[in-house]
Motif scaffolding. Structure first.
Motif: not given
Length: 695
Positions: A169, A182, A185-187, A198, A218
């Motif tokens: 990350t 969020a 962890l930017r998805i 998320n 990611l």
């Protein structure tokens, strides 16, 4: 630090299978202890040191749910996985309601996913109990695994990252703590590049586990997007109340890259890198569909080099291969980028002229090709001339389906050969010699079994560690009274299309079993006899009955019989395939996946099947000797996968010493090919087996 598992079962086979799987776990071995009954298990759990329990519900001194409840009470917070037999799944499911973490079915204990699932449960239990705060032991465990682990509180704010999560990350633990999940962890959606929710948010809202979609990306802090796969689950306190969520994820970039490379190799010719017949047929189908919708036309050109065999035989395969590569380059230069040039194999090429191409366009392209190939090819000091004969078919005039267009172009090409070569011919309806030959082959095949015209040849498979013959593959040959020895490629397709492959396949299996029994009674060294089984045979309703009857009558040892099936056959109906293979395995037969890597299958499905052997397709083996980049990557990957799954790996089509050297360096188990021996009769093979037995 390894985890210690208590196996509670009186079944010795179960114990050995589980211990073997856990001892060779990819991310480190487990330590195992055994307890043969409930009393011993409860006594052992009275002492510390057990991280998880694998429990058979039927023990000598206690059975069923009552047995589970007593062990669960003694285990405290130690996770328990129950073992069950097919047909008793409902009882296993009920143990989940009584506190079990999961259940495992017999027959799949050797699967590499068992230790992975067990490790995941132990790690998740550690997170749930908050041991990463209270104990150094769990902290070391979470930081030593390759997967990233992130947990949150009920507000969805991060409260923990392990080292792998920090690396992926770009967030340090202290920086991330207290921030919304969020943000850390930017998805993104891999296709649209748009942000997606998320999975932790779903878990906290629904108190339910969830997996991330397959194409998720990611976005690390200050870095490029990374493809990941993951799962998220709720964290509960000891009263069963949700107190947060945990997410476990991993970088799958290498897996995707390997999949892309394998798919490319499976769809492209190893020598010229042109599309192979599989990819060509797909493109023809798409072109036909487009032309059908818009009232368009397309053309197929079927090319066969004139007298290529003479060049190949006189100057050697190396020069012949370079000539094919030179021809391929010129063919590509003669067509548009929207067209497809494909190598069908040998010295045959097929060109698809798409986008509303007419007969005039096809003729112009054919003239251009004849002129381009008329120029000399300078290869290894030789000036070579390679002309070609071309057959042309037009959609929709000469056929409205892929196979028909290819067949008619092939027929026209043979007429170009008859017209003196180095020319092109358009297909005409009176060019029916190929169809007539097919009918002749089919009618002759129907009499071949009655007249005992078939014979089995055997190609040895060599153990690359010892150099000894480890087994043989039975290969069908046809002695036609007028045509002589007929190779399988001339009649197998006709046999499959006519349905004759079923009785022929039954004859092959019976003949192979009879020969195996004769070798055994002659006192020769034990070896496996592999038999190819077609899709029609495998799916025939009397397949299992036929195998059982042949084994009984022949007296052959089932353990010396190996059934070879292709990926595509197994993947047509995974459920049915699993049932049939389990029955064959129960009888003692071995299962091999033939031509591995040329089909399209889910590795997760293949892992569910009871497979003993993976046979690397010869196209990947041939690529070892080519100049392509990473030419041995697929072979290495398959060998590594086979070892992780405890499956033997056999390389097909080994022809060059450098291929053998590569396979030995990669610790491939077995190999077969012309480098060792072609397929020979049983009489010719007998002395080789006798020498091995005497040695």
């Amino acid at each position: 630090m390894s985890n210690r598992v208590l196996i509670v079962s009186s079944n010795i086979a179960d114990n050995e299978s589980l211990e073997s799987a856990l001892a060779y776990a990819r991310d480190g071995p487990f330590e195992c202890e055994r307890a043969g009954n409930l009393a011993d298990a409860i006594a052992r759990l009275g002492r510390p040191g057990i991280d998880a329990v694998l429990m058979d519900l039927n023990l000598p001194d206690s059975q069923g749910l009552a047995s589970f409840d007593r062990l669960h009470q003694a285990a405290g917070h130690t996770p328990i996985l129950t073992l069950y037999t097919d047909g008793t799944e409902s009882e296993a499911i009920e143990t989940i309601q009584h506190g079990a973490q999961a259940y495992l079915m017999r027959g799949f204990f050797g699967n590499y996913l068992v230790p992975q699932a067990l490790r995941s449960i132990i790690q998740r239990k550690a997170v749930e109990q908050g041991l990463y705060v209270a104990q150094a032991r769990a902290e070391i465990t979470l930081n030593s695994i390759g997967d990233a682990v992130v947990s949150t509180d009920m507000r969805g704010h991060v409260d923990y990252l392990n080292v792998a999560a920090e690396v992926m990350t770009g967030w340090q633990r202290d920086e991330a703590r207290g921030r919304p999940i969020a943000e850390v962890l930017r998805i993104l959606d891999g296709e649209t590049q748009q942000a997606i929710p998320n999975p932790v948010e779903f878990v906290l809202e629904h108190d339910s586990s969830i997996g991330l979609r397959a194409d998720a990306l990611l976005v690390p802090r200050g870095g490029a997007p990374i493809p990941i796969e993951d799962s998220a689950a709720p964290i509960h306190d000891w009263d069963g109340n949700i107190v947060g969520a945990v997410m476990v994820f991993r970088d799958v970039s290498h897996v995707i890259a390997l999949t892309v490379q394998m798919r490319h190799l499976a769809q492209h010719d190893f020598l010229t890198n042109l599309p192979n017949r599989v990819l060509l047929q797909d493109r023809i189908k798409q072109a036909i569909a487009h032309a059908r919708r818009h009232g368009g036309r397309l053309a197929l050109l079927f090319l066969d080099l004139d007298r290529f065999k003479y060049i190949n035989d006189s100057l050697g395969h190396a020069v012949g291969d370079k000539l094919l590569q030179s021809v391929a380059e010129r063919l590509v230069q003669c067509v548009r980028t929207s067209d497809t040039v494909s190598r069908q194999g040998g010295d045959e090429f097929v060109i698809l002229l798409a986008e509303d191409r007419h007969a005039e366009d096809a003729a112009l392209t054919a003239d251009k090709i004849l002129a381009a190939l008329a120029l000399p090819h300078r290869i290894d000091g030789h000036e070579l001339h390679a002309s070609t004969s071309i057959g042309i078919s037009i959609y929709p005039d000469d056929g409205q389906e892929t196979d028909t267009l290819i067949k008619n172009a092939d027929t026209a090409m043979y007429h170009a050969k008859e017209r003196g070569r180095n020319n092109y011919q358009f297909f005409r309806e009176d060019m029916n010699t190929r169809a007539v030959e097919r009918q002749l082959i089919e009618s002759s095949l129907r009499r071949a079994l009655e007249r005992q015209e078939f014979e089995l040849f055997y190609q040895p498979k060599i153990n690359l560690s010892t150099g000894h013959i480890a087994g043989v593959e039975a290969l069908l040959r046809w002695h036609h009274p007028d045509w002589g020895l007929v190779a399988p490629q001339r009649f197998i397709t006709v046999a499959e299309e006519s349905g004759l492959i079923v009785p022929i396949g039954r004859w092959v299996l019976r003949a192979a079993c009879d020969q195996a029994a004769r070798w055994h009674h002659a006192g020769l060294a034990p070896l496996t006899v592999a038999v190819n089984v077609s899709a029609l045979e495998f799916q025939h309703r009397e397949f299992l009955d036929g195998v059982r009857d042949i084994l009984a009558v022949s007296g052959a040892d089932p353990r010396q019989l190996q059934v070879e099936l292709t990926e595509s056959v197994l993947m047509r109906d995974v459920g049915m395939s699993t049932d049939l293979l389990l029955t064959l395995k129960h009888w003692g037969l071995q299962i091999a996946v033939d031509d591995f890597g040329t089909g399209y299958s889910s590795l997760s499905y293949l892992n569910r099947l009871p497979i003993d052997v993976l046979k690397i397709d010869q196209s990947f083996v041939h690529a070892i000797g080519s100049a392509a980049e990473n030419n041995g990557a697929i072979v290495s990957a398959v060998i590594g996968m086979g070892k992780n799954l405890h499956q033997r790996v056999v390389a097909e089509g080994v022809e060059m010493p450098e291929q053998l050297a590569f396979l030995q360096a990669q610790a491939c188990d077995e190999a077969q090919g012309f480098l060792f021996s072609p397929a020979v009769t049983a009489d010719a093979l007998g002395p080789l087996l006798g020498n091995l037995n005497a040695g």
